[in-house]
Design a protein around this motif. Structure first.
Motif, short mmCIF file in Angstrom:
data_model
loop_
_atom_site.label_atom_id
_atom_site.label_comp_id
_atom_site.label_asym_id
_atom_site.label_seq_id
_atom_site.Cartn_x
_atom_site.Cartn_y
_atom_site.Cartn_z
N SER A 31 -42.89 -14.69 1.02
CA SER A 31 -42.22 -13.96 -0.05
C SER A 31 -40.74 -14.33 -0.05
O SER A 31 -39.92 -13.64 0.58
CB SER A 31 -42.39 -12.44 0.14
OG SER A 31 -43.75 -12.08 0.15
N GLU A 86 -34.50 -12.99 -2.71
CA GLU A 86 -33.46 -13.24 -3.71
C GLU A 86 -32.10 -13.31 -3.02
O GLU A 86 -31.85 -12.61 -2.03
CB GLU A 86 -33.43 -12.11 -4.73
CG GLU A 86 -34.67 -11.99 -5.59
CD GLU A 86 -34.56 -10.87 -6.61
OE1 GLU A 86 -33.49 -10.23 -6.67
OE2 GLU A 86 -35.53 -10.65 -7.36
N ASN A 124 -33.81 -17.40 -6.64
CA ASN A 124 -35.01 -16.55 -6.74
C ASN A 124 -34.82 -15.25 -7.52
O ASN A 124 -35.76 -14.46 -7.62
CB ASN A 124 -35.56 -16.21 -5.34
CG ASN A 124 -36.10 -17.43 -4.63
OD1 ASN A 124 -36.67 -18.32 -5.26
ND2 ASN A 124 -35.91 -17.50 -3.32
N PHE A 137 -37.20 -14.47 -10.53
CA PHE A 137 -38.22 -15.52 -10.56
C PHE A 137 -39.61 -14.90 -10.43
O PHE A 137 -39.80 -13.92 -9.72
CB PHE A 137 -38.02 -16.51 -9.41
CG PHE A 137 -36.91 -17.50 -9.63
CD1 PHE A 137 -35.88 -17.26 -10.52
CD2 PHE A 137 -36.89 -18.69 -8.93
CE1 PHE A 137 -34.86 -18.17 -10.71
CE2 PHE A 137 -35.88 -19.61 -9.11
CZ PHE A 137 -34.86 -19.36 -10.00
N SER A 138 -40.59 -15.50 -11.08
CA SER A 138 -41.98 -15.13 -10.88
C SER A 138 -42.44 -15.66 -9.52
O SER A 138 -41.73 -16.45 -8.87
CB SER A 138 -42.85 -15.72 -11.98
OG SER A 138 -42.89 -17.14 -11.87
N GLY A 139 -43.64 -15.24 -9.10
CA GLY A 139 -44.16 -15.71 -7.83
C GLY A 139 -44.29 -17.22 -7.79
O GLY A 139 -43.91 -17.88 -6.81
N GLU A 191 -42.62 -19.41 -9.62
CA GLU A 191 -41.29 -20.02 -9.66
C GLU A 191 -40.65 -19.99 -8.28
O GLU A 191 -39.97 -20.94 -7.87
CB GLU A 191 -40.41 -19.29 -10.67
CG GLU A 191 -40.79 -19.56 -12.12
CD GLU A 191 -40.02 -18.71 -13.11
OE1 GLU A 191 -39.89 -19.12 -14.27
OE2 GLU A 191 -39.55 -17.61 -12.71
N ARG A 192 -40.86 -18.90 -7.56
CA ARG A 192 -40.30 -18.81 -6.21
C ARG A 192 -40.90 -19.86 -5.28
O ARG A 192 -40.18 -20.48 -4.48
CB ARG A 192 -40.52 -17.41 -5.63
CG ARG A 192 -39.69 -16.33 -6.30
CD ARG A 192 -39.88 -14.98 -5.64
NE ARG A 192 -39.12 -13.95 -6.34
CZ ARG A 192 -38.42 -12.99 -5.76
NH1 ARG A 192 -38.38 -12.93 -4.44
NH2 ARG A 192 -37.76 -12.10 -6.46
N ALA A 245 -51.06 -22.48 -11.00
CA ALA A 245 -49.80 -22.52 -10.24
C ALA A 245 -50.01 -23.16 -8.88
O ALA A 245 -49.16 -23.94 -8.41
CB ALA A 245 -49.24 -21.11 -10.09
#
Length: 303
Positions: free
Chosen positions: A142, A145, A199, A202-204, A206-207, A236
Protein backbone atom coordinates in the motif's frame (compact mmCIF):
# COMPACT_ATOMS: atom_id res chain seq x y z
CA UNK A 1 15.88 12.53 3.82
CA UNK A 2 15.94 8.94 5.02
CA UNK A 3 14.72 5.72 3.54
CA UNK A 4 12.65 2.94 4.99
CA UNK A 5 12.70 1.02 1.71
CA UNK A 6 14.58 1.37 -1.54
CA UNK A 7 11.68 3.10 -3.24
CA UNK A 8 13.41 6.26 -2.07
CA UNK A 9 11.26 8.32 0.23
CA UNK A 10 11.24 11.24 2.58
CA UNK A 11 11.62 10.46 6.26
CA UNK A 12 8.78 8.08 6.90
CA UNK A 13 10.73 5.76 9.13
CA UNK A 14 14.18 5.64 10.64
CA UNK A 15 16.82 2.97 10.91
CA UNK A 16 17.50 3.44 14.61
CA UNK A 17 15.53 0.38 15.57
CA UNK A 18 17.59 -1.93 13.36
CA UNK A 19 20.12 -3.94 15.32
CA UNK A 20 22.98 -5.45 13.36
CA UNK A 21 24.62 -8.66 14.46
CA UNK A 22 27.02 -11.05 12.75
CA UNK A 23 26.77 -14.80 13.02
CA UNK A 24 28.67 -17.63 11.46
CA UNK A 25 26.86 -18.61 8.26
CA UNK A 26 26.11 -22.14 7.16
CA UNK A 27 28.66 -23.45 4.66
CA UNK A 28 26.33 -25.61 2.58
CA UNK A 29 24.48 -24.31 -0.45
CA UNK A 30 21.74 -26.24 -2.21
CA UNK A 31 20.77 -25.18 -5.73
CA UNK A 32 17.73 -27.20 -6.73
CA UNK A 33 16.63 -27.80 -10.29
CA UNK A 34 13.87 -25.56 -11.45
CA UNK A 35 11.96 -28.48 -12.95
CA UNK A 36 10.83 -30.20 -9.77
CA UNK A 37 9.69 -29.26 -6.30
CA UNK A 38 12.05 -30.12 -3.48
CA UNK A 39 11.69 -29.92 0.26
CA UNK A 40 14.38 -28.15 2.23
CA UNK A 41 14.49 -29.53 5.75
CA UNK A 42 18.04 -28.49 6.57
CA UNK A 43 19.32 -24.90 6.89
CA UNK A 44 20.77 -24.59 3.39
CA UNK A 45 20.53 -21.77 0.89
CA UNK A 46 18.01 -22.53 -1.84
CA UNK A 47 17.43 -21.18 -5.30
CA UNK A 48 19.84 -19.64 -7.72
CA UNK A 49 21.44 -21.89 -10.25
CA UNK A 50 21.73 -19.71 -13.31
CA UNK A 51 24.75 -18.41 -15.18
CA UNK A 52 24.56 -14.93 -13.68
CA UNK A 53 26.61 -13.69 -10.78
CA UNK A 54 25.40 -14.31 -7.25
CA UNK A 55 23.44 -11.20 -6.30
CA UNK A 56 21.88 -12.05 -2.93
CA UNK A 57 22.67 -14.83 -0.47
CA UNK A 58 20.66 -15.32 2.69
CA UNK A 59 21.88 -17.89 5.20
CA UNK A 60 20.08 -19.07 8.34
CA UNK A 61 18.33 -15.72 8.75
CA UNK A 62 16.32 -15.33 11.95
CA UNK A 63 14.46 -12.22 13.09
CA UNK A 64 12.03 -11.04 15.74
CA UNK A 65 9.66 -8.11 16.05
CA UNK A 66 11.82 -5.46 17.71
CA UNK A 67 9.21 -4.34 20.24
CA UNK A 68 7.62 -7.64 21.32
CA UNK A 69 10.59 -9.95 20.55
CA UNK A 70 8.17 -12.35 18.88
CA UNK A 71 10.06 -14.64 16.51
CA UNK A 72 8.97 -14.40 12.87
CA UNK A 73 11.85 -15.72 10.76
CA UNK A 74 13.37 -19.03 11.84
CA UNK A 75 16.30 -19.71 9.55
CA UNK A 76 15.57 -18.47 6.03
CA UNK A 77 17.96 -19.56 3.27
CA UNK A 78 17.88 -18.20 -0.27
CA UNK A 79 20.28 -17.50 -3.13
CA UNK A 80 19.42 -15.21 -6.06
CA UNK A 81 21.59 -14.82 -9.15
CA UNK A 82 21.46 -12.10 -11.77
CA UNK A 83 18.69 -12.55 -14.33
CA UNK A 84 16.43 -14.65 -12.09
CA UNK A 85 12.85 -14.15 -10.94
CA UNK A 86 12.04 -15.69 -7.56
CA UNK A 87 8.53 -15.89 -6.12
CA UNK A 88 7.83 -16.45 -2.42
CA UNK A 89 4.41 -17.80 -1.53
CA UNK A 90 2.84 -18.87 1.75
CA UNK A 91 -0.10 -18.51 4.06
CA UNK A 92 -0.79 -15.25 5.88
CA UNK A 93 1.60 -15.01 8.82
CA UNK A 94 4.20 -17.31 7.27
CA UNK A 95 6.84 -14.55 7.25
CA UNK A 96 6.85 -13.45 3.59
CA UNK A 97 6.44 -9.72 4.09
CA UNK A 98 8.66 -9.76 7.18
CA UNK A 99 11.40 -11.33 5.09
CA UNK A 100 11.05 -8.60 2.47
CA UNK A 101 11.14 -5.84 5.10
CA UNK A 102 14.18 -7.33 6.81
CA UNK A 103 16.04 -7.33 3.50
CA UNK A 104 15.55 -3.57 3.14
CA UNK A 105 16.31 -2.81 6.79
CA UNK A 106 12.89 -2.02 8.27
CA UNK A 107 13.38 -0.84 11.88
CA UNK A 108 10.44 -2.85 13.24
CA UNK A 109 12.50 -6.04 13.08
CA UNK A 110 15.65 -7.19 14.85
CA UNK A 111 18.05 -9.72 13.35
CA UNK A 112 18.84 -12.54 15.79
CA UNK A 113 20.86 -14.87 13.60
CA UNK A 114 22.24 -15.56 10.16
CA UNK A 115 23.69 -13.40 7.42
CA UNK A 116 22.71 -11.56 4.23
CA UNK A 117 25.24 -10.86 1.50
CA UNK A 118 24.31 -8.51 -1.33
CA UNK A 119 26.74 -8.06 -4.23
CA UNK A 120 29.48 -9.37 -1.95
CA UNK A 121 28.73 -6.91 0.86
CA UNK A 122 27.33 -7.55 4.33
CA UNK A 123 23.83 -6.18 3.94
CA UNK A 124 23.21 -6.14 7.69
CA UNK A 125 25.97 -3.55 8.11
CA UNK A 126 24.20 -1.15 5.75
CA UNK A 127 21.55 1.42 6.67
CA UNK A 128 18.28 1.32 4.70
CA UNK A 129 19.40 4.36 2.72
CA UNK A 130 22.67 2.64 1.80
CA UNK A 131 20.81 -0.47 0.66
CA UNK A 132 18.60 1.60 -1.61
CA UNK A 133 21.49 3.50 -3.16
CA UNK A 134 23.32 0.20 -3.66
CA UNK A 135 20.49 -0.99 -5.90
CA UNK A 136 17.99 -2.72 -3.60
CA UNK A 137 14.39 -1.67 -4.25
CA UNK A 138 11.13 -2.55 -2.55
CA UNK A 139 7.62 -1.74 -3.65
CA UNK A 140 4.95 -1.50 -0.97
CA UNK A 141 1.64 -3.34 -0.75
CA UNK A 142 0.00 0.00 0.00
CA UNK A 143 2.23 2.85 -1.24
CA UNK A 144 1.94 5.93 0.95
CA UNK A 145 1.08 9.46 -0.12
CA UNK A 146 3.71 12.18 0.22
CA UNK A 147 1.83 15.51 0.14
CA UNK A 148 3.76 18.49 -1.13
CA UNK A 149 6.37 16.44 -2.99
CA UNK A 150 5.92 16.11 -6.74
CA UNK A 151 6.77 12.90 -8.53
CA UNK A 152 9.41 14.53 -10.69
CA UNK A 153 11.20 16.14 -7.71
CA UNK A 154 11.00 12.87 -5.77
CA UNK A 155 12.37 10.81 -8.65
CA UNK A 156 15.08 13.33 -9.54
CA UNK A 157 16.33 13.40 -5.95
CA UNK A 158 16.32 9.60 -5.69
CA UNK A 159 18.02 9.11 -9.04
CA UNK A 160 20.76 11.62 -8.26
CA UNK A 161 21.43 9.88 -4.95
CA UNK A 162 22.21 6.70 -6.89
CA UNK A 163 24.36 8.58 -9.39
CA UNK A 164 26.43 10.05 -6.57
CA UNK A 165 26.95 6.54 -5.21
CA UNK A 166 28.14 5.40 -8.63
CA UNK A 167 30.45 8.39 -9.00
CA UNK A 168 28.39 9.94 -11.80
CA UNK A 169 27.42 13.60 -12.20
CA UNK A 170 23.93 14.56 -11.10
CA UNK A 171 21.26 15.43 -13.65
CA UNK A 172 19.55 18.81 -13.58
CA UNK A 173 15.79 19.19 -14.08
CA UNK A 174 15.92 19.45 -17.88
CA UNK A 175 18.33 16.55 -18.30
CA UNK A 176 16.34 14.42 -15.90
CA UNK A 177 13.10 15.14 -17.74
CA UNK A 178 14.69 13.76 -20.89
CA UNK A 179 15.70 10.65 -18.97
CA UNK A 180 12.38 9.99 -17.23
CA UNK A 181 9.98 10.66 -20.13
CA UNK A 182 10.61 7.31 -21.91
CA UNK A 183 10.12 5.50 -18.58
CA UNK A 184 6.59 6.87 -18.37
CA UNK A 185 5.70 5.19 -21.64
CA UNK A 186 7.12 1.91 -20.38
CA UNK A 187 4.80 1.85 -17.36
CA UNK A 188 1.79 3.32 -19.17
CA UNK A 189 1.68 6.65 -17.31
CA UNK A 190 0.89 10.05 -18.77
CA UNK A 191 3.30 12.96 -18.54
CA UNK A 192 1.06 14.87 -16.11
CA UNK A 193 1.82 12.26 -13.43
CA UNK A 194 5.20 13.92 -12.97
CA UNK A 195 3.61 17.11 -11.65
CA UNK A 196 1.26 15.36 -9.23
CA UNK A 197 2.27 14.79 -5.62
CA UNK A 198 3.58 11.31 -4.90
CA UNK A 199 0.59 8.94 -4.81
CA UNK A 200 -1.77 11.70 -3.67
CA UNK A 201 -5.23 10.98 -5.06
CA UNK A 202 -3.90 8.01 -7.04
CA UNK A 203 -6.00 4.90 -7.65
CA UNK A 204 -4.66 1.52 -6.58
CA UNK A 205 -3.45 0.77 -10.09
CA UNK A 206 -1.81 4.18 -10.44
CA UNK A 207 0.04 3.70 -7.17
CA UNK A 208 1.40 0.35 -8.30
CA UNK A 209 2.45 1.83 -11.64
CA UNK A 210 4.15 4.64 -9.78
CA UNK A 211 6.14 2.11 -7.78
CA UNK A 212 7.29 0.44 -10.99
CA UNK A 213 8.14 3.86 -12.44
CA UNK A 214 10.43 4.40 -9.45
CA UNK A 215 12.04 1.03 -10.15
CA UNK A 216 12.50 1.92 -13.82
CA UNK A 217 14.09 5.27 -12.99
CA UNK A 218 16.44 3.93 -10.32
CA UNK A 219 17.56 0.90 -12.32
CA UNK A 220 17.82 -1.26 -9.20
CA UNK A 221 19.63 -4.58 -9.47
CA UNK A 222 17.25 -6.38 -7.09
CA UNK A 223 13.57 -5.46 -6.97
CA UNK A 224 11.45 -6.82 -4.11
CA UNK A 225 7.80 -6.56 -5.13
CA UNK A 226 5.53 -7.19 -2.16
CA UNK A 227 2.10 -8.25 -3.44
CA UNK A 228 2.00 -5.88 -6.41
CA UNK A 229 -1.09 -7.81 -7.51
CA UNK A 230 -3.01 -6.82 -4.38
CA UNK A 231 -6.15 -4.84 -5.20
CA UNK A 232 -5.62 -4.89 -8.97
CA UNK A 233 -8.13 -6.08 -11.52
CA UNK A 234 -6.94 -8.34 -14.35
CA UNK A 235 -6.31 -5.50 -16.80
CA UNK A 236 -4.33 -3.42 -14.29
CA UNK A 237 -2.35 -6.49 -13.23
CA UNK A 238 -1.50 -7.26 -16.84
CA UNK A 239 -0.27 -3.70 -17.37
CA UNK A 240 1.87 -3.71 -14.22
CA UNK A 241 3.30 -7.13 -15.05
CA UNK A 242 4.12 -5.98 -18.58
CA UNK A 243 6.05 -3.05 -17.12
CA UNK A 244 8.00 -5.34 -14.78
CA UNK A 245 8.83 -7.73 -17.62
CA UNK A 246 10.04 -4.78 -19.67
CA UNK A 247 12.61 -3.99 -16.97
CA UNK A 248 14.06 -7.49 -16.66
CA UNK A 249 17.58 -7.98 -17.99
CA UNK A 250 20.37 -10.51 -17.53
CA UNK A 251 21.91 -8.22 -14.88
CA UNK A 252 18.96 -7.63 -12.55
CA UNK A 253 16.61 -9.84 -10.56
CA UNK A 254 13.16 -9.78 -9.01
CA UNK A 255 11.85 -11.23 -5.76
CA UNK A 256 8.05 -11.45 -5.84
CA UNK A 257 5.88 -11.87 -2.75
CA UNK A 258 2.47 -13.16 -3.80
CA UNK A 259 -0.47 -15.37 -2.90
CA UNK A 260 -1.77 -16.03 -6.37
CA UNK A 261 -0.92 -17.98 -9.50
CA UNK A 262 -2.38 -15.26 -11.72
CA UNK A 263 0.60 -12.94 -11.17
CA UNK A 264 3.03 -15.73 -12.03
CA UNK A 265 1.20 -16.35 -15.28
CA UNK A 266 2.25 -12.84 -16.34
CA UNK A 267 5.70 -12.66 -14.69
CA UNK A 268 7.30 -16.06 -15.23
CA UNK A 269 9.34 -17.15 -12.19
CA UNK A 270 12.65 -18.99 -12.34
CA UNK A 271 11.93 -20.46 -8.92
CA UNK A 272 9.00 -20.58 -6.55
CA UNK A 273 9.62 -20.86 -2.81
CA UNK A 274 7.03 -21.85 -0.24
CA UNK A 275 7.42 -20.20 3.15
CA UNK A 276 5.95 -21.77 6.25
CA UNK A 277 6.45 -20.83 9.90
CA UNK A 278 9.29 -18.45 9.11
CA UNK A 279 11.27 -20.78 6.83
CA UNK A 280 11.43 -21.70 3.16
CA UNK A 281 10.30 -25.32 3.16
CA UNK A 282 9.94 -26.09 -0.55
CA UNK A 283 11.44 -24.77 -3.77
CA UNK A 284 10.43 -25.62 -7.30
CA UNK A 285 8.99 -24.31 -10.54
CA UNK A 286 5.58 -23.01 -11.60
CA UNK A 287 4.04 -26.39 -10.82
CA UNK A 288 4.17 -25.51 -7.12
CA UNK A 289 1.86 -22.55 -7.68
CA UNK A 290 -0.42 -24.70 -9.80
CA UNK A 291 -0.72 -27.24 -6.98
CA UNK A 292 -1.53 -24.46 -4.53
CA UNK A 293 -4.20 -23.10 -6.84
CA UNK A 294 -5.92 -26.48 -7.08
CA UNK A 295 -5.36 -28.07 -3.68
CA UNK A 296 -4.24 -25.38 -1.24
CA UNK A 297 -1.26 -25.42 1.12
CA UNK A 298 -2.25 -28.71 2.71
CA UNK A 299 -0.98 -30.42 -0.45
CA UNK A 300 2.59 -29.22 0.09
CA UNK A 301 2.74 -28.53 3.81
CA UNK A 302 5.91 -29.62 5.57
CA UNK A 303 3.91 -30.77 8.58
Amino acid sequence: MALCAPSISVRICTSTGLQRRRFAPSSRTLKPRATAAVETKSPTAVGGGGDGKLLLEVKDLSAVIAESKKTILRGVNLSIHEGEVHAVMGKNGSGKSTFAKVLVGHPDYEITGGSITYKGQDLLEMDPEERAIAGLFMSFQSPVEIPGVSNIDFLNMAYNARRRKLGLPELGPIEFYGYVAPKLELVGMKIDFLNRNVNEGFSGGERKRNEILQLAVLGAELAILDEIDSGLDVDALRDVAKSVNGLLTSQNSVLLITHYLRLLEFIKPTYIHIMENGRIVKTGDISLAEILEKEGYKAISSA
